[in-house]
Design a protein around this motif. Structure first.
Motif, PDB file in Angstrom:
ATOM      1  N   GLU A  29      -6.193  -3.895   4.309  1.00 46.94           N
ATOM      2  CA  GLU A  29      -6.591  -2.681   3.602  1.00 46.94           C
ATOM      3  C   GLU A  29      -5.427  -1.715   3.462  1.00 46.94           C
ATOM      4  OE1 GLU A  29      -9.917  -1.024   5.616  1.00 46.94           O
ATOM      5  OE2 GLU A  29     -11.293  -2.655   5.060  1.00 46.94           O
ATOM      6  N   GLY A  30      -4.417  -1.874   4.306  1.00 44.36           N
ATOM      7  CA  GLY A  30      -3.247  -1.012   4.253  1.00 44.36           C
ATOM      8  C   GLY A  30      -2.216  -1.505   3.254  1.00 44.36           C
ATOM      9  N   PRO A  31      -1.057  -0.841   3.199  1.00 40.07           N
ATOM     10  CA  PRO A  31      -0.026  -1.219   2.232  1.00 40.07           C
ATOM     11  C   PRO A  31       0.742  -2.486   2.610  1.00 40.07           C
ATOM     12  CG  PRO A  31       0.722   0.621   3.577  1.00 40.07           C
ATOM     13  CD  PRO A  31      -0.714   0.397   3.936  1.00 40.07           C
ATOM     14  N   GLN A  32       0.727  -2.841   3.909  1.00 38.28           N
ATOM     15  CA  GLN A  32       1.487  -3.993   4.367  1.00 38.28           C
ATOM     16  C   GLN A  32       0.562  -5.155   4.707  1.00 38.28           C
ATOM     17  OE1 GLN A  32       4.800  -4.158   4.327  1.00 38.28           O
ATOM     18  NE2 GLN A  32       4.849  -2.055   3.514  1.00 38.28           N
TER      19      GLN A  32
END
Length: 284
Positions: A29-32
């Motif tokens: 769900e995060g950028p990474q």
């Protein structure tokens, strides 16, 4: 002394399984993305029984899904008998942690399902299925349904269901983990005796180091995740045939256990520390 083996030295064309510099990432769900495996190198020879151990969350099961073609690597290559894996890998059997037998089919129908799906004549299939049911010690249970069987009996069905297809590679993801200690030992002996019949290359994932040493020709230790990779590879030069409950008392077995545990313990400690830190951060 039993020193760790060095990493694979090449020769993909002769290997049953070859993973080269494999990295596997999953979207989050995060950028990474989450990196489960990084620069993983594993080679398994035809007929070799390879056990993979490592702490929880180190990508052991992910490694199996890459070989089976259920997942694709984010980088690197996965080859089976010299061919790049680009989809579901033919000639591979897969035993999961939970039973994958069909609850609405009898033992005979479950064991015969694979060959019948491939178009083998019904009479031939049923004869072969009955033979494999006998080999796994379930003669007389052909007409039973899975809910009428014990956990160990269902695992025997799953073994027959895989081996009737004569796989060149058998992938096993903690297949006996839910069984009691005595049944687990009996199933391990059963597995070894059946494996000797056709000698597929086996990759056996387990958290149980004793089980790994008792079964395998080679034990591979993975580092703690994320970005897990191979830490060490040990040759298990215990003589075959083996009786699992007896080989554990061999002095050579104890020596191997101590050496492999030294490699594994550090990774278990790292994984535990990471889990503890994340729990504390989540609760802060």
């Amino acid at each position: 002394m039993h020193a760790p083996r060095p990493g694979p030295a090449g020769g993909d064309s002769s290997a049953a399984i070859a993973l080269r510099e494999v990295t596997k990432q999953f979207a989050t769900e995060g950028p990474q993305p989450y990196t489960a495996l990084r620069d993983l190198d594993i080679e398994v020879a035809p007929g070799e029984f390879c056990a993979v151990v490592g702490p929880t969350g180190c990508g052991k099961s992910t490694t199996l899904t890459l070989v089976a073609g259920l997942e694709q690597p984010s980088a690197g290559s996965v080859r089976v008998h010299g061919e790049e894996v680009s989809g579901i890998t033919p000639g591979v059997g897969f035993m999961f942690q939970t039973d994958a037998i069909l609850p609405w089919k009898t033992v005979l129908d479950n064991v015969s399902a694979g060959p019948r799906f491939r178009g083998v004549a019904k009479r031939t299939v049923l004869s072969e299925a009955r033979d494999w049911i006998r080999r796994v010690g379930l003669a007389g249970f052909e007409d039973r349904y899975p809910h009428q069987l014990s956990g160990g009996m269902r695992k025997r069905v799953a073994l027959a269901q895989n081996l009737i297809n004569e796989p060149r590679i058998l992938l096993m993801d903690e297949p006996f983990g839910a069984l009691d200690v005595q049944t687990r030992a009996k199933m391990s002996d059963e597995l070894l005796s059946l494996w000797e019949l056709t000698r597929p290359a086996v990759v056996f994932v387990t958290h149980d180091l004793e089980e790994a040493i008792a079964l395998a020709d080679t034990v591979i230790v993975l580092t703690a995740g994320p970005a897990a990779t191979v830490k060490a590879r040990f040759a298990i030069d215990l003589p075959r045939p083996r009786v699992v409950q007896e080989v554990r008392f061999d002095r050579q077995f104890v020596d191997l256990y101590q050496q492999i545990w030294e490699a594994l313990r550090t990774e278990v400690d790292r994984a535990y520390a990471q889990t503890t830190r994340l729990s504390e951060e989540a609760g802060a």
